[in-house]
Motif scaffolding. Structure first.
Motif, short mmCIF file in Angstrom:
data_model
loop_
_atom_site.label_atom_id
_atom_site.label_comp_id
_atom_site.label_asym_id
_atom_site.label_seq_id
_atom_site.Cartn_x
_atom_site.Cartn_y
_atom_site.Cartn_z
N ASN A 131 9.67 2.93 10.84
CA ASN A 131 9.83 1.64 9.75
C ASN A 131 8.27 1.41 9.81
O ASN A 131 8.29 1.44 8.13
CB ASN A 131 10.30 0.53 9.95
CG ASN A 131 11.25 0.05 10.38
OD1 ASN A 131 12.39 0.96 9.60
ND2 ASN A 131 12.15 -0.81 10.66
N GLY A 132 7.39 1.50 10.68
CA GLY A 132 6.05 2.06 10.01
C GLY A 132 4.85 3.11 9.38
O GLY A 132 4.26 2.80 8.45
N THR A 136 3.96 -3.23 20.95
CA THR A 136 4.15 -3.68 19.43
C THR A 136 2.73 -2.57 18.85
O THR A 136 2.98 -0.94 18.56
CB THR A 136 2.10 -4.40 19.37
OG1 THR A 136 2.51 -5.49 20.18
CG2 THR A 136 1.83 -4.47 17.92
N VAL A 137 3.86 -2.00 17.27
CA VAL A 137 3.47 -1.13 16.78
C VAL A 137 3.51 -2.04 15.29
O VAL A 137 3.61 -3.13 14.90
CB VAL A 137 5.25 -0.96 15.60
CG1 VAL A 137 4.83 0.02 14.75
CG2 VAL A 137 5.76 0.03 16.97
N ASP A 138 2.55 -1.83 14.85
CA ASP A 138 1.70 -2.04 13.43
C ASP A 138 1.61 -1.33 12.46
O ASP A 138 0.89 0.04 12.59
CB ASP A 138 -0.39 -2.79 14.09
CG ASP A 138 -0.49 -4.10 14.25
OD1 ASP A 138 -0.36 -4.57 14.86
OD2 ASP A 138 -1.28 -3.50 16.08
N ASP A 139 1.27 -1.53 11.04
CA ASP A 139 0.78 -0.38 10.00
C ASP A 139 0.15 -0.82 9.19
O ASP A 139 0.03 -2.17 9.28
CB ASP A 139 2.47 -0.45 9.48
CG ASP A 139 2.98 -1.81 8.66
OD1 ASP A 139 2.43 -2.01 7.55
OD2 ASP A 139 4.32 -1.70 8.55
N ASP A 140 -0.60 -0.91 8.33
CA ASP A 140 -1.16 -1.59 7.59
C ASP A 140 -0.68 -1.31 5.63
O ASP A 140 -1.01 -0.97 4.95
CB ASP A 140 -3.38 -0.59 7.22
CG ASP A 140 -2.29 0.56 6.63
OD1 ASP A 140 -1.70 2.08 6.48
OD2 ASP A 140 -3.44 1.87 6.64
N GLY A 141 0.52 -1.43 5.60
CA GLY A 141 1.36 -1.64 4.42
C GLY A 141 1.02 -3.20 3.71
O GLY A 141 -0.08 -3.45 4.12
N ALA A 142 1.24 -3.48 3.51
CA ALA A 142 2.03 -4.95 2.73
C ALA A 142 2.01 -6.06 3.05
O ALA A 142 2.46 -7.16 2.42
CB ALA A 142 2.86 -4.24 0.72
N GLY A 143 2.38 -5.56 4.29
CA GLY A 143 3.24 -6.80 5.28
C GLY A 143 4.42 -7.25 4.62
O GLY A 143 5.46 -6.91 3.84
N ILE A 144 4.78 -8.83 5.02
CA ILE A 144 6.08 -8.93 5.45
C ILE A 144 5.96 -10.33 5.40
O ILE A 144 5.40 -11.68 6.09
CB ILE A 144 7.07 -8.76 6.65
CG1 ILE A 144 7.40 -7.29 6.72
CG2 ILE A 144 8.09 -9.58 6.27
CD1 ILE A 144 8.30 -7.10 7.34
N PRO A 145 6.57 -11.05 4.33
CA PRO A 145 5.99 -12.97 4.06
C PRO A 145 6.70 -13.18 5.23
O PRO A 145 7.50 -12.94 5.43
CB PRO A 145 7.16 -13.61 2.23
CG PRO A 145 7.05 -12.00 1.87
CD PRO A 145 7.08 -10.78 3.09
N VAL A 146 6.13 -14.56 5.66
CA VAL A 146 6.33 -15.66 6.24
C VAL A 146 8.35 -15.51 6.75
O VAL A 146 8.66 -15.75 7.23
CB VAL A 146 5.81 -16.69 6.71
CG1 VAL A 146 6.21 -17.31 7.85
CG2 VAL A 146 4.52 -16.09 6.91
N SER A 147 8.10 -15.91 5.24
CA SER A 147 9.68 -16.73 4.87
C SER A 147 10.78 -15.87 5.12
O SER A 147 12.24 -15.65 5.28
CB SER A 147 9.55 -17.24 3.98
OG SER A 147 9.52 -16.04 2.68
N GLU A 148 9.84 -14.32 5.04
CA GLU A 148 11.39 -12.89 4.85
C GLU A 148 11.55 -12.61 6.66
O GLU A 148 12.57 -11.51 7.15
CB GLU A 148 10.82 -12.23 4.38
CG GLU A 148 10.92 -12.30 2.78
CD GLU A 148 12.05 -12.70 2.39
OE1 GLU A 148 13.19 -12.11 2.68
OE2 GLU A 148 12.10 -12.60 1.00
N ARG A 149 10.51 -12.69 7.92
CA ARG A 149 10.67 -12.53 8.99
C ARG A 149 11.56 -12.29 10.23
O ARG A 149 12.04 -11.01 10.96
CB ARG A 149 9.71 -12.41 9.71
CG ARG A 149 8.07 -12.53 9.11
CD ARG A 149 7.23 -12.69 9.58
NE ARG A 149 5.64 -12.64 9.09
CZ ARG A 149 4.15 -12.41 8.94
NH1 ARG A 149 3.75 -13.93 10.40
NH2 ARG A 149 3.24 -11.95 7.96
#
Length: 214
Positions: free
Chosen positions: A108-109, A131-144
Motif C-alpha cells: 500500500n505504501g 510501523t509503515v509510513d509513506d509520503d503520499g496524500a494521507g488519509i482523511p480522519v473520517s475515512e481511517r
C-alpha cells in the motif's frame, strides 16, 4: 473481456489486434489478483489458526520485506525508495502471518507514496510496534477506521489511481487481532499515512479464536 475479444477479432490491423490482446492480458491479471485476495481473506476469516509464536530476528526480516517491496516499486512508473528502521533486535510473533501483514502495508505504501516509504519495528511500554509510513496524500480522519473493513476503498484519487480491492487492510487487522493487538491509521511524519500494528505476545488470550502454539 468479451468486448475486448470482439475488438481483437475484428481489428483491421495487427497492431490494433495486439493492443486489444494486451488489454485482455491486463484484465486477466486483475482477475487473478482479485480471486487470490478473495480466497485468502475467506480463509483467514473462517479459520482458527495456531499461531507459531517465536522470536523473529528483525534486521533480516525487514531486509527481506524491503526487497519484496522494492520489486513492487520497480513495477510502477514512479521511483519510490523503501527504507527500514531497525529499533530492536528481535520480537515475538508468528513469522508467516506478520510477514503477510507487513507486506500488505508496504505494498500500500509503495502504491500511495510520492517518493518514500519507511518500515520500522520498535517496542514501547511492553508492546511491539510495526510501523509503515509513506509520503503520499494521507488519509482523511473520517475515512481511517472503515478502511479496515473488507472491500472498503477511498473514493478519491489516492485509491483509484493505485488499484486494489479493499481487502489488504482487512487482512492486516485480522492478523493484528490474532496477536492480541490492534491496527491503526494516523498521520506520518513523512506527510502521508502511517499504519501501525501493535501487539503484546506475552498475552496468551488470543482473540477471534486464534490459539498460541510454542
Amino acid at each position: 473481456m468479451r468486448f475486448r475479444h470482439e475488438l481483437a477479432v475484428t481489428a483491421p490491423t495487427l497492431a490494433e489486434k495486439n493492443a486489444e490482446l494486451l488489454a485482455m492480458d491486463s484484465a486477466i491479471d486483475q482477475l487473478d489478483e482479485l480471486s487470490t485476495e478473495l480466497l485468502e481473506y475467506a480463509r483467514l476469516d473462517r479459520e482458527e489458526p495456531k499461531l507459531a509464536i517465536a522470536a523473529i530476528d528483525v534486521a533480516p526480516w525487514l531486509e527481506e520485506l524491503v526487497a519484496e517491496a522494492q520489486d513492487v516499486a520497480c513495477s510502477t512508473v514512479r521511483t519510490v525508495a523503501v527504507v527500514a528502521r531497525v529499533g530492536v533486535d528481535s520480537v515475538d510473533g508468528d513469522h508467516r502471518y506478520l510477514s503477510r501483514a507487513a507486506a500488505n502495508l508496504l505494498r500500500n505504501g509503495v502504491h500511495y507514496a510520492r517518493s518514500q516509504v519507511e518500515i520500522s519495528v520498535n517496542t514501547e511500554n511492553g508492546l511491539t510496534i510495526l510501523t509503515v509510513d509513506d509520503d503520499g496524500a494521507g488519509i482523511p480522519v473520517s475515512e481511517r477506521e472503515h478502511l479496515f473493513e473488507p472491500f472498503s476503498r477511498l473514493d478519491k484519487s489516492r485509491d483509484r489511481a493505485s488499484g486494489g480491492f479493499g481487502i489488504g487492510l482487512a487482512i492486516v487487522k485480522q492478523i493484528a487481532r490474532w496477536h492480541g493487538g490492534t491496527a491503526t491509521i494516523s498521520d506520518a511524519p513523512l506527510g502521508g499515512a502511517r499504519v501501525q500494528i501493535k501487539w503484546n505476545c506475552n498475552n496468551k488470550m488470543m482473540t477471534n479464536g486464534a490459539r498460541r502454539e510454542t
